[in-house]
Design a protein around this motif. Structure first.
Motif, PDB file in Angstrom:
ATOM      1  N   THR A 167      38.545   5.352  -2.290  1.00  0.00           N
ATOM      2  CA  THR A 167      37.777   5.439  -3.539  1.00  0.00           C
ATOM      3  C   THR A 167      36.307   5.745  -3.300  1.00  0.00           C
ATOM      4  OG1 THR A 167      37.303   3.085  -3.424  1.00  0.00           O
ATOM      5  CG2 THR A 167      39.250   3.726  -4.667  1.00  0.00           C
TER       6      THR A 167
ATOM      7  N   ASP B 151      36.276   8.261  -9.122  1.00  0.00           N
ATOM      8  CA  ASP B 151      37.472   8.829  -9.740  1.00  0.00           C
ATOM      9  C   ASP B 151      37.593  10.338  -9.546  1.00  0.00           C
ATOM     10  OD1 ASP B 151      38.848   6.677 -10.632  1.00  0.00           O
ATOM     11  OD2 ASP B 151      37.875   6.598 -12.599  1.00  0.00           O
TER      12      ASP B 151
ATOM     13  N   PRO C 112      38.678  13.844  -8.186  1.00  0.00           N
ATOM     14  CA  PRO C 112      39.959  14.201  -7.543  1.00  0.00           C
ATOM     15  C   PRO C 112      39.731  14.768  -6.140  1.00  0.00           C
ATOM     16  CG  PRO C 112      39.340  15.878  -9.143  1.00  0.00           C
ATOM     17  CD  PRO C 112      38.273  14.819  -9.214  1.00  0.00           C
TER      18      PRO C 112
ATOM     19  N   SER D  68      42.514   6.669  -5.779  1.00  0.00           N
ATOM     20  CA  SER D  68      41.233   6.390  -6.418  1.00  0.00           C
ATOM     21  C   SER D  68      41.395   6.195  -7.919  1.00  0.00           C
ATOM     22  CB  SER D  68      40.259   7.533  -6.150  1.00  0.00           C
ATOM     23  OG  SER D  68      40.807   8.743  -6.612  1.00  0.00           O
ATOM     24  N   SER D  69      42.534   6.608  -8.471  1.00  0.00           N
ATOM     25  CA  SER D  69      42.679   6.605  -9.926  1.00  0.00           C
ATOM     26  C   SER D  69      43.230   5.291 -10.479  1.00  0.00           C
ATOM     27  CB  SER D  69      43.622   7.741 -10.324  1.00  0.00           C
ATOM     28  OG  SER D  69      44.840   7.595  -9.619  1.00  0.00           O
TER      29      SER D  69
ATOM     30  N   THR E 263      35.682   3.368 -15.335  1.00  0.00           N
ATOM     31  CA  THR E 263      34.781   4.482 -15.635  1.00  0.00           C
ATOM     32  C   THR E 263      33.413   3.935 -16.025  1.00  0.00           C
ATOM     33  OG1 THR E 263      35.693   4.449 -17.862  1.00  0.00           O
ATOM     34  CG2 THR E 263      36.603   6.065 -16.358  1.00  0.00           C
TER      35      THR E 263
END
Lengths: 336, 336
Positions: free
Chosen positions: A61, A65, A67, A99-100, B19
């Motif tokens: 990470t 976030d 890609p 990371s998502s 986020t």
């Protein structure tokens, strides 16, 4: 259980441990009997008893976030493969966390401990994992260090010394650094090691910074261009990311400079491709295989609450000298 | 929940999805509130609703309980990294299962489905997973195929044709195969593709077999030696494992043969090192990156019970021609 399955105890042991050569029918009979009596082999029973899952987590990470294809970056690929091999050897599985993930997944995915790779300043994943309370080892020093932190890092001071001494021996006197801006500790530690070496050796510190996100390829080529436009020009350029060598070679070509005759080039990278570039590029390896080995070892020690464990570990980098930093041969009259 | 945490709904969303830029205090307040009300984000809730874990398994058990360093074999390393990248892109985590797991762990480790890499004849892991009843995709055709199996494999016929045609164009007329013995399907399929190409082209099939376990390095060098002792001698040798190229080069040196002048050499491998051997060795890539991509895609389709899914998929291999198979230049008088 042997009686229930109608086999010998040796066969039961073979069936449960996956050893020996049993027919499928026999193996299934033993497994059915094992499930019936709720039997679990000793190691699994022990794991359950200590409330553990046998799973170690590894974060990917560093770039939030975005890609980012971590698996295609040689450092992360080798770190992942090394951590997995060591975890397996030590009887654990490794779960690489994309990371998502949502905080909910970070809090609830079953794992005994986690390796946090290159935390950023004010890293949300770090605070979530800390709140969860499972043992954590960071790969790379955390930006806000605390004496209780457990981390594995690379000895950047030693690495930069290896690289800068090598360039000096090859004749460089104006060694420049192309420096990314990002809020993990890595670029800062590299910058500091470079500056202190320059001060110690009475050499000019020539630095151009660039934004590492979202596209460091273009940004770094521009930064190197700015370095090469300086007067007097640097006679060597160092890059700190995996593709920096390619970026510096491209900028040198753009300026009509030959490598190594007009400019020495080196970068910090694990990419084997540098053995076959034109010319092959000198690299400093951060030894992700050793870093992951130490991180897994340290994490397992914390999970088992072993005492007297060294919580701060430094891995020594290794230099791979190649043609891009070979001292240019000069003619007798002193012209190159 | 926003009210409970004393923040806006946008902040709640940011805190739960990782986020935005929130202070640690705020984030923790939101997470505490979320746990209090038992909130889980939609995606995780969906996963729980369908009883799923969000985890795909990948086996590394082709060589049974032997301590094989899968992560150091380029094919398996690339397969693992590729599967992990694709799983992450598709919203799953990937758990690589070490070869040492007990049946108890194979039955109980939480996962939605599993990719079984190169099952062996009468593979105990295969029967355990089948009994467990979760979706399964095999990488490589299973030795005892069943129409309901789902698998991804490489088109070995096409691959061998690429390689053998290339060697023929380089002048080879006696192309030998150094053939491992192992009870997964891979060496058998390669052997069959080689034999059918030879029959079709009216070329002699020159095969020496060797035991792949426990040490194929020595065993293969001996097998190649036996090939090179034949009269007439082969003018090309193909190996099928990752280090076969090194083994064949070593055997050729031992026999005083020059590559490619006296002998053409090629192997099936993903190892980038062959770009820098002396001479560089021609390789056929089985494209583990594509295989893992297809396997993850197929497995997710099965997990979600999608209909009309192609359960048998073939990946096309790719040839990387290098100096070891370059047609030797002959002088005008016909002597080499």
């Amino acid at each position: 259980m042997a009686a229930r399955a109608g086999v010998s105890t040796a066969t039961v042991s073979n069936a449960l441990n996956g050893t020996g050569r049993l027919s499928e029918a026999t193996r299934q009979r033993v497994l059915a009997a094992a499930r019936e009596v709720g039997h679990a082999p000793a190691s699994a029973a022990r794991a359950l008893a200590r409330g553990s899952t046998g799973v170690l987590g590894l974060t990917m990470t560093t770039y939030g976030d975005l890609p980012v294809s971590y698996m295609e970056i040689p450092y992360y690929a080798q770190l992942t493969l090394g951590a997995m091999a060591t975890a397996h050897e030590r009887g654990y599985m490794l779960m690489v966390m994309p990371s998502s993930l949502s905080p909910w997944m970070w809090l609830n995915t079953p794992m005994d401990g986690v390796i946090h790779v290159e935390p950023r300043a004010d890293d949300p994943v770090r605070s979530i994992l800390r709140e969860r309370g499972i043992p954590m080892v960071t790969d790379g020093r955390p930006p806000q260090p605390h004496w209780r932190d457990a981390w594995v890092d690379t000895d950047y001071e030693a690495g930069l010394r290896l690289l800068l001494d090598h360039l000096t021996e090859a004749g460089a006197r104006r060694i420049a650094l192309s420096q990314p801006l990002h809020d993990d500790e890595y670029p800062h530690l590299i910058g500091r090691a470079y500056a202190s070496w320059c001060a110690e050796h009475d050499m000019p510190a020539l630095v151009e910074e660039y934004a590492s996100l979202p596209d460091y390829f273009t940004a770094e080529r521009d930064a190197v261009s700015r370095l090469l436009n300086r007067d007097p020009r640097p006679d060597a350029v160092i890059g700190v990311y995996s593709d920096s060598g390619h970026n510096i070679l491209a900028a040198a070509r753009h300026h009509g400079l030959r490598v190594p005759q007009d400019l020495l080039v080196a970068c910090i990278s694990e990419d084997p491709d540098y053995a076959t570039t034109t010319p092959p590029v000198t690299t400093l390896s951060l030894r992700p295989d050793r870093v992951s080995d130490e991180a897994v070892d340290l994490l397992i020690a914390l999970i088992n609450a072993r005492s007297g464990v060294d919580r701060h570990r430094l891995v020594q980098p290794v230099l791979a000298p190649r043609r891009s930093t070979r001292r240019p041969v000069r003619r007798g009259n002193g012209t190159p």
